[in-house]
Scaffold this motif. Sequence first.
Motif, short mmCIF file in Angstrom:
data_model
loop_
_atom_site.label_atom_id
_atom_site.label_comp_id
_atom_site.label_asym_id
_atom_site.label_seq_id
_atom_site.Cartn_x
_atom_site.Cartn_y
_atom_site.Cartn_z
N GLY A 92 0.83 -1.25 -0.05
CA GLY A 92 -0.07 0.12 -0.06
C GLY A 92 0.71 1.23 -0.03
N LEU A 93 1.89 1.36 0.69
CA LEU A 93 2.94 2.54 0.84
C LEU A 93 3.41 2.78 -0.69
N LEU A 94 3.74 1.58 -1.34
CA LEU A 94 4.37 1.81 -2.77
C LEU A 94 3.12 2.42 -3.68
N ALA A 99 0.52 6.83 -6.76
CA ALA A 99 -0.89 7.45 -7.30
C ALA A 99 -0.84 8.79 -6.74
N ALA A 100 -0.45 9.21 -5.64
CA ALA A 100 -0.52 10.53 -5.11
C ALA A 100 0.48 11.26 -5.72
N PHE A 101 1.77 10.64 -6.13
CA PHE A 101 2.69 11.34 -6.62
C PHE A 101 2.28 11.88 -8.19
N ALA A 102 1.68 11.08 -8.83
CA ALA A 102 1.13 11.38 -9.96
C ALA A 102 0.23 12.42 -10.15
N LEU A 103 -0.80 12.24 -8.95
CA LEU A 103 -1.58 13.40 -8.80
C LEU A 103 -1.35 14.72 -8.35
N ALA A 104 -0.07 14.82 -7.55
CA ALA A 104 0.15 15.82 -6.95
C ALA A 104 1.54 16.61 -7.86
N ARG A 105 2.34 15.89 -8.43
CA ARG A 105 3.46 16.43 -9.11
C ARG A 105 3.58 16.54 -10.66
N ILE A 106 2.49 15.61 -11.35
CA ILE A 106 2.55 15.50 -12.67
C ILE A 106 1.30 16.13 -13.30
N GLU A 107 1.40 16.75 -14.26
CA GLU A 107 0.18 17.15 -14.89
C GLU A 107 -0.31 16.44 -16.25
N TRP A 108 -1.54 15.87 -16.20
CA TRP A 108 -1.94 14.98 -17.11
C TRP A 108 -3.70 15.51 -17.29
N ARG A 109 -3.98 14.98 -18.44
CA ARG A 109 -5.41 15.19 -18.71
C ARG A 109 -6.37 14.32 -17.92
N GLY A 110 -7.21 14.76 -17.20
CA GLY A 110 -8.21 14.04 -16.35
C GLY A 110 -7.81 13.68 -14.88
N GLN A 163 -7.88 -10.95 1.86
CA GLN A 163 -7.79 -10.03 2.92
C GLN A 163 -6.78 -9.05 2.74
N ILE A 164 -5.90 -9.29 1.71
CA ILE A 164 -4.88 -8.64 1.27
C ILE A 164 -5.05 -7.50 -0.14
N VAL A 165 -5.65 -8.18 -1.12
CA VAL A 165 -5.62 -7.52 -2.46
C VAL A 165 -6.52 -6.45 -2.38
N PRO A 166 -7.79 -6.43 -1.65
CA PRO A 166 -8.66 -5.41 -1.84
C PRO A 166 -8.42 -4.22 -1.21
N PHE A 167 -7.23 -4.32 -0.08
CA PHE A 167 -7.26 -3.05 0.54
C PHE A 167 -5.80 -2.57 0.34
N ILE A 168 -5.17 -2.88 -0.67
CA ILE A 168 -3.81 -2.30 -1.16
C ILE A 168 -3.88 -0.89 -1.64
N ALA A 169 -4.82 -0.54 -2.40
CA ALA A 169 -5.14 0.75 -2.89
C ALA A 169 -6.21 1.48 -1.88
N ASN A 170 -5.86 2.31 -1.18
CA ASN A 170 -6.69 2.94 -0.27
C ASN A 170 -6.94 4.36 -0.65
N ALA A 171 -8.28 4.94 -0.64
CA ALA A 171 -8.44 6.23 -0.73
C ALA A 171 -7.87 7.26 0.05
N PHE A 172 -8.13 6.99 1.47
CA PHE A 172 -7.62 7.88 2.25
C PHE A 172 -6.07 7.95 2.23
N VAL A 218 0.95 7.01 7.25
CA VAL A 218 0.07 6.08 6.52
C VAL A 218 0.28 4.62 7.06
N THR A 219 1.52 4.15 7.49
CA THR A 219 1.82 2.86 8.19
C THR A 219 1.08 2.65 9.28
N ILE A 220 0.96 3.73 10.34
CA ILE A 220 0.20 3.36 11.42
C ILE A 220 -1.29 3.33 11.17
N LEU A 221 -1.78 4.14 10.20
CA LEU A 221 -3.27 4.27 10.24
C LEU A 221 -3.78 3.21 9.22
#
Length: 296
Positions: A92-94, A99-110, A163-172, A218-221
Amino acid sequence: MTPSQRQSIPLRLALYALMACTALVFLFPFLFMIASSFKTNDQIFADLESFRALLPVGPLTGQNYARAFELGNIGHYLFNSLLVTGITVSLGLLVNSLAAFALARIEWRGKQAVLTLLVILLVVPFEVISVPLMLLVASLPGLSIGAAGVQITSSWLDTLYVQIVPFIANAFSIYLFYQFFRDIPKDLDEAAYVDGATPLQVYRHVIVPSSLPVFATVTILQGLAMWNQYLWPLITVPGEAARPLMVGMEQFFGARKTAWGEVMAYATLITMPVLAAFVIFQRWFVRSVVGSGVKG
């Protein structure tokens, strides 16, 4: 010492006293849990009318812990929970930070549409999607590793990876990373790009070293959320092989006369890994909460 400093001493002492009293209030349940885990049922109820309930005094025994391991199969459940939590948080950390890096530091359509969807996902309770998600994973083929080797199974149910795969990507988690990455000066990125760095190199050598506090947060939460998972494994893991601690505790004590010493021993064993993780990461956790403006 100046007169103003001398005048502030009583105020500071009152503040420290208030903080100490508040800390004690929050420590009472924890102290009661640990002390009771070494006592018999009769001793626990006998000490309830005094502060002895918060102290490991009187006839003490380690039998509660022995019975938790012997009858509760806690060693196996503990391994499952540690494995699920460790893998989910690590991946999840990776995934979430990229995903956040792409949203915060890279400009792209959409990008704005994805950010809007991310905010929407933050307010959707997991209970709303739990049943549709269970039906989805029940129809997915999986792998089973046993004495006969690797075999293809007809469902993800009753496995560790359900129990693992559905929770790797986390919106929060993505949102926390996004908030923190957005405040890092973009001049650092531009300097790296001038030197010929790729976006992944900027992420690895510029963003990650500057973002250790949010990684700790994020590790703690996310680790705490995975460690406390109950509803999802309850409906997707009916067998004992992949059962985690929380479901194991309910299964063990649900059909027996309540032995409160054993309950407290089990609860102590569940709490200690989480407490240890917070103690290790607390400095970065506090820095991230203050720096990113996270409230609540």
